[in-house]
Motif scaffolding. Sequence first.
Motif, short mmCIF file in Angstrom:
data_model
loop_
_atom_site.label_atom_id
_atom_site.label_comp_id
_atom_site.label_asym_id
_atom_site.label_seq_id
_atom_site.Cartn_x
_atom_site.Cartn_y
_atom_site.Cartn_z
N THR A 49 44.41 38.68 37.92
CA THR A 49 44.59 37.31 38.41
C THR A 49 44.11 36.32 37.34
O THR A 49 44.75 35.30 37.09
N GLN A 87 48.00 35.48 45.31
CA GLN A 87 47.60 36.34 46.43
C GLN A 87 47.38 35.49 47.68
O GLN A 87 47.78 35.85 48.76
N ASP A 158 51.34 37.07 41.61
CA ASP A 158 50.14 37.87 41.80
C ASP A 158 50.25 38.64 43.11
O ASP A 158 49.99 38.07 44.18
N GLU A 159 50.63 39.89 43.04
CA GLU A 159 50.83 40.72 44.23
C GLU A 159 51.59 39.95 45.31
O GLU A 159 51.12 39.84 46.45
MG LIG Z 1 43.82 39.69 41.70
#
Ligand SMILES: [Mg+2]
Length: 256
Positions: A49, A87, A158-159
């Motif tokens: 991140t 996220q 991010d994911e």
């Molecule tokens: Mg992360």
Amino acid sequence: MTEPAVVLDHVAVRFQANGSAIHAVGDVTISVADNEFLALIGPSGCGKTTLLKLVSGLVQPSGGAVTVYGGTAAQARRKRLCGLVFQEPALLPWRTVEANVRLVAEIIGRRANVQELVELVGLSGFERAFPHELSGGMQQRVGLCRALAFDPPILLMDEPFAALDLLTRETLSAELLRIWETRRKTVLFVTHSIPEAVLLADRVVVLTQRPSRIVDVVAVDLPRPRSAEVEESPAFAALVRRVKDLLRTTQDRAVR
Ligand SMILES: [Mg+2]
Ligand SMILES: Nc1ncnc2c1ncn2[C@@H]1O[C@H](COP(=O)(O)OP(=O)(O)OP(=O)(O)O)[C@@H](O)[C@H]1O
């Protein structure tokens, strides 16, 4: 040769937290080509991140340099070159789904086809709902729409599909590939799913534990467009195995 979209040149990041220093990123050097799809994978807390935040200008490097289309990350931020799908989607609670999706496009005076995007991510009927009325996965999809709505050249993800059920995840990754192939964007995509990284990316960067370094960069030479059948191929399985083996070496290092 065209200029790379993003260059991280011996980047390091140290945070100060509660009087102690956390060395998050050790020494990362990578050049991301224009229109490349790059996946980042590594143990939790290794600084993935943080790497995306460096590119978006939200975090400053303690060492080394970050270049985005030849300029600084701060310049790229002012020019809105990066769309962020983080996220935590950080939606504005007082704005409806529709108004959240339109947010950045509105700020920079670009028209966004909100309806099309909302349909794309399966949120039709929720345009007028507020974030607190949505599930976590639905909020994440709104975050994805918001980044796509202003059509930036770089997507920092991010994911983005972590909170979604398997089928929605498959639909959205297929859709992301379609968007990437038609609108030619540069994507930096963080995931914990090795098959997802191999299915989507041109290259998969494997990172060590914190302070992170690059263990290896795996080139994914599978043909495109990639469909679900690619996932059944021996070449796909071999690449997944290779990334998994590389990730294992990062754990060995942590134990020692
Ligand atoms: Mg992360
Ligand atoms: N603003 C901050 N202040 C202090 N420490 C921070 C800050 N942001 C991140 N860290 C620390 O830096 C390290 C890397 O964090 P980061 O969020 O980049 O990891 P990550 O690889 O994204 O992890 P995950 O896979 O769990 O999301 C962690 O140890 C975290 O505690």
